[in-house]
Write an enzyme that holds these catalytic residues in place. Structure first.
Site, PDB file in Angstrom:
ATOM      1  N   PRO A  59       0.839  -1.204   0.000  1.00 22.79           N
ATOM      2  CA  PRO A  59       0.000   0.000   0.000  1.00 22.79           C
ATOM      3  C   PRO A  59       0.874   1.254   0.000  1.00 22.79           C
ATOM      4  CG  PRO A  59       0.070  -0.975   2.190  1.00 22.79           C
ATOM      5  CD  PRO A  59       0.780  -1.931   1.271  1.00 22.79           C
ATOM      6  N   CYS A  95       1.692   3.235   9.442  1.00 19.57           N
ATOM      7  CA  CYS A  95       2.061   4.508   8.825  1.00 19.57           C
ATOM      8  C   CYS A  95       2.558   5.482   9.889  1.00 19.57           C
ATOM      9  CB  CYS A  95       0.871   5.123   8.096  1.00 19.57           C
ATOM     10  SG  CYS A  95       1.254   6.721   7.319  1.00 19.57           S
ATOM     11  N   ASN A 123       7.792  -6.884   4.592  1.00 23.90           N
ATOM     12  CA  ASN A 123       7.862  -5.664   3.794  1.00 23.90           C
ATOM     13  C   ASN A 123       9.100  -4.881   4.221  1.00 23.90           C
ATOM     14  OD1 ASN A 123       6.144  -2.510   3.906  1.00 23.90           O
ATOM     15  ND2 ASN A 123       7.138  -3.397   2.149  1.00 23.90           N
ATOM     16  N   GLY A 124       9.803  -4.317   3.232  1.00 19.00           N
ATOM     17  CA  GLY A 124      10.985  -3.497   3.524  1.00 19.00           C
ATOM     18  C   GLY A 124      12.183  -3.886   2.695  1.00 19.00           C
ATOM     19  N   ALA A 146       7.432  -2.363  -2.537  1.00 19.63           N
ATOM     20  CA  ALA A 146       6.924  -0.991  -2.466  1.00 19.63           C
ATOM     21  C   ALA A 146       7.646  -0.074  -3.454  1.00 19.63           C
ATOM     22  CB  ALA A 146       7.041  -0.465  -1.037  1.00 19.63           C
TER      23      ALA A 146
END
Length: 411
Positions: A25, A136, A241-242, A265
């Protein structure tokens, strides 16, 4: 006999996150054209941008026959300053039911179980899952108790997830998931993951950075095995993620750390063909990706401002056309700058529908200037009245000005 691993059941309209390489996202890079582009190049699932619950509540849902999309719209906040013929509804969320619904995860920004449920119900029948953003770090999210702020309030986060599972997941038969960040210590992270896995969610994504960390800082992967183990014990799919750059690297990381899948991402923002495996050819030249993006953006009438931003991410900064694009204010001008002549006719039609053709831009400027001039005149008149009052000049009573007073009427 070996015990089969526990698994939270995947609802019939939901999707299992296991063995999936997905689009993460992203606020601007998660709009419809970016999602469809990622799917085109092989993304298994796509997350939409974080959408705040309050922005969805009160929207109007409609089917757009031109784009074949489902649009959630509301009147713009500055409608009073725009002349009526030029006013357009703001699209809060747009999805394509036939091209993405079975692979789309709607991510919600929320701090309230009630608001989360109300907003999620609006879109639930058109998506494969609802994901809560609890990672976030930006003020627009945390200031309202949303995003990474929820990491410091696990009771609220767990209550949001339980409410979504019961009132949305079970009703619409889709999965509920959550995306979090690392906490200050592995012990705190592990405890949080275990709590969240007990709410009935089907998936959990761990962004391998703490809340204060910025994207330029290297992702921390030392806790991944521990997190993956807890999720596996609880039967919940675990995504990482990352700093994941492409499909091949993602699959290697899945094997190395024992997670079930991975999100891509910023690499997807720079070149969405990163979802292609090396065996399938890997990254494509930027012009080919930009052409495909523009075709999709035109098909779905995407906002020009969003498309312009994405084009700037997909194009190398040293290319002359990158500099030329900066001055483009419409799809048609962008297509001509890129020498995509076969897209120009469609671009011209889309520009007209969006109200950004050269003629419409000129009409808009004239209407705004006229409104400003009228406003200045009104202000000037008001200013003259204030000056007169401050100098002691008054109009006086009607009788003093020679104007007869009408007798009061009996009622």
């Amino acid at each position: 006999m070996d015990r089969l691993p526990k698994r939270v059941p995947i609802p019939k309209n939901g999707v299992d996150y296991r063995s999936k390489i997905v689009l993460a996202p992203m606020v601007r890079s998660g709009e419809l054209p970016s999602r469809l582009l990622a799917l085109h190049y092989g993304a298994d699932l796509v997350w939409g941008p974080e959408t705040i619950d309050r922005s969805m509540i009160g929207t109007t849902k409609s089917f757009n026959p031109i784009t074949s999309t489902i649009d959630f719209t509301r009147n713009p906040s500055n409608a009073s300053r725009i002349p009526p013929p030029l006013q357009k509804e703001s699209v809060i969320y747009r999805l394509h039911p036939s091209r993405e619904s079975s692979k789309l995860i709607f991510q919600i920004g929320t701090a309230s179980p009630e608001s989360a449920v109300e907003a999620a119900k609006l879109v639930a029948e058109h998506v494969a899952g609802i994901d809560v953003n609890a990672g976030c770090p930006k003020p627009f999210s945390t200031s309202g108790g949303m995003g990474a702020a929820l990491l410091q309030n696990p009771e609220t986060l767990a209550s949001i997830l339980r409410a979504l599972v019961k009132e949305v997941g079970e009703v619409y038969q889709i999965g509920i998931s959550v995306k979090i960040r690392l906490l200050e210590t592995p012990e705190k992270t592990g405890a949080l993951v275990k709590t969240l896995c007990g709410t009935g969610i089907t998936g959990l994504t761990i962004h391998c950075r703490t809340t204060p960390m910025r994207p330029r800082e290297r992702a921390i992967r030392e806790q991944l095995r521990m997190i993956a183990h807890i999720c596996r014990e609880e039967g919940v799919a675990c995504l990482m993620n990352g700093d994941v750059k492409n499909r091949d690297e993602a699959e290697n990381l899945v094997q190395e750390f024992g997670v079930d899948g991975a999100m891509i991402a910023t690499a997807a923002e720079a070149n969405s063909s990163c979802f292609r495996s090396g065996a399938a050819g890997g990254l494509l030249p930027w012009r080919e990706v930009v052409y495909e993006y523009l075709k999709i953006a035109l098909d779905v009438d995407n906002k020009w401002g969003n498309s312009k931003f994405l084009l700037s991410q997909l194009m190398p900064g040293k290319a002359q056309v990158y500099k030329d694009l900066a001055s483009c204010k419409s799809y048609e001008k962008a297509c001509r700058a890129l020498e995509f002549e076969d897209l120009c006719d469609q671009a011209r039609e889309v520009d007209r529908r969006l109200g950004i053709s050269e003629e419409q831009q000129r009409e808009f400027r004239e209407a705004v200037n006229k409104a400003k001039a009228h406003n200045k005149s009104a202000k000037a008149a008001g200013g003259q009245m204030r000056v007169a009052r401050s100098s002691g000049v008054t109009k006086g009573l009607l009788s003093e000005r020679g104007i007869g007073v009408t007798p009061a009427m009996a009622i």
